[in-house]
Design an enzyme around this catalytic site. Structure first.
Site, PDB file in Angstrom:
ATOM      1  N   SER A  86       0.835  -1.197   0.000  1.00  0.00           N
ATOM      2  CA  SER A  86       0.000   0.000   0.000  1.00  0.00           C
ATOM      3  C   SER A  86       0.870   1.247   0.000  1.00  0.00           C
ATOM      4  CB  SER A  86      -0.901   0.020   1.244  1.00  0.00           C
ATOM      5  OG  SER A  86      -1.512   1.284   1.391  1.00  0.00           O
ATOM      6  N   ASP A  98     -22.622   0.603  -3.761  1.00  0.00           N
ATOM      7  CA  ASP A  98     -21.248   1.080  -3.928  1.00  0.00           C
ATOM      8  C   ASP A  98     -20.493   0.255  -4.960  1.00  0.00           C
ATOM      9  OD1 ASP A  98     -21.928   2.818  -1.928  1.00  0.00           O
ATOM     10  OD2 ASP A  98     -20.752   1.842  -0.374  1.00  0.00           O
TER      11      ASP A  98
END
Length: 367
Positions: free
Chosen positions: A53, A157
């Protein structure tokens, strides 16, 4: 990451109207935003998924033994949930090295979690050559969030992050899956959508969201309907008489919100974009008074934007923080944003951030 086999991305979303209706089999009207989560991927050397990340600086290794709900926690659970869901559905996802970066604001109600899961899904489906039609992506990504992560989101979503089209909002029937791409190119009308991030806390997985969902399911059972979507506004007086006061308010929000979504779609189909303003504002009042999911920061942003000339404004997202959207004239974006920022300063709130939202496309391979 060096020598990536490809780069995939998926967007966050703004829900124009239709809040907490998705898990009640109702109607929603989201559009994708240009802010995206990007995944660069290549085949792994061993039977694992190595995830890096950019935002946290972490590297996490997910093994086959981790493909059980709850085995991985934190942000990496949204990654691990995808190979778990794919395997659970009978697919063989490839082992990959994944490098993740995102400019979707975290905790802002813009669905950063769906952007992450859907970007990872796009990479796994593509590199694995998996036979998974695009129409089936939202349900699989939702299952990853619901069951692996434990976040009780509806399907809006994931649908927005995978299926939206540029220049359009997506009118989605959350029961049937039917959808219509409704024109939403605001610049053609000299309008803009200002999105203000209140920078108040926000989480879909918190107890309040789950409590609202449980309340709706309990009410539907009491009223003898499959979901609150099956109630019309004319049914509300009799229905609310069978419920306690708090539950009755929750039901009233969902039923009237579905009506506002349908009315908004009709306005947009007819080209009356500014005409949706009062519907947006009424939606916010319902979330504030009946569903009780707003906080002082978002209420202040809505009230201030309206006083500064917005055609309509409302909180967007699951609630208890997050973002406010305001429909404004194209040349008024900065002025309205500055007015909201000043109002926050007067109340000693965190300084908000803002951007102009443009309807973008869903998950895609970028390179």
């Amino acid at each position: 990451m060096t020598a990536a086999s490809g780069v995939w991305s998926a967007p966050g979303r703004v829900n124009l109207i239709g809040e907490h209706t998705d898990y009640n089999d109702g109607f929603v009207l989201p559009f994708a935003i240009p802010m995206r989560t990007t995944v660069a991927a290549r085949p792994a050397d061993g039977p694992q998924w190595t995830v890096r990340s950019r935002e946290t600086g972490e590297t996490i290794v997910i093994g086959e033994s981790d493909l059980a709900p709850g085995a991985v926690t934190g942000w990496a659970a949204y990654v691990a949930g995808i190979p778990w869901a794919l395997r659970d559905a009978g697919h063989r996802p490839p082992f990959l090295d994944l490098s993740i970066a995102s400019d979707v604001p975290l905790g802002a109600g813009l669905s950063s979690s769906a952007a992450l899961t859907c970007a990872v899904l796009a990479a796994l489906v593509d590199l694995g050559g998996l036979d998974l039609p695009r129409d089936e992506w939202p349900a699989l990504a939702q299952r990853a969030e619901n069951t692996y992560v434990g976040a009780p989101t509806g399907i809006m979503d994931q649908s927005a992050s995978t299926l939206c089209r540029p220049g359009h909002a997506m009118f989605l029937d959350c029961r049937s899956g039917d959808r219509e791409h409704v024109p939403f190119a605001l610049a053609e009308h000299d309008l803009a959508m200002l999105v203000v991030d209140s920078r108040a806390p926000h989480s879909h997985a918190d107890g309040e969201y789950a409590a609202r969902r449980a309340s709706c399911e309990s009410a539907a059972a009491t009223l003898g309907v499959a979901a609150l979507r099956d109630l019309a506004e004319a049914d509300l007086p009799a229905a609310c008489a069978k419920l306690d006061e708090v539950t009755a308010r929750r039901v009233r929000h969902v039923v009237t919100e579905n009506g506002r979504v349908l009315a908004t779609v009709e306005k947009l189909r007819g080209g009356s974009v500014t005409g949706i303003g009062p519907l947006l504002t009424a939606s916010h009042a319902s979330m504030r008074d009946d569903y009780e999911i707003t906080v002082p920061e978002v209420d202040t942003a809505v009230e201030t934007a309206l006083a500064a000339g917005a055609y309509g404004a409302r909180m967007t997202g699951g609630g208890f923080g997050g973002c406010v959207l305001a429909l404004v004239d194209a040349d008024a974006v900065e002025r309205v944003a500055d007015t909201v920022t000043a109002a926050f300063a007067e109340r000693a709130f965190n300084q908000p951030t803002w951007f102009k939202a443009v309807a973008a496309g869903g998950a895609a391979r970028d390179e």
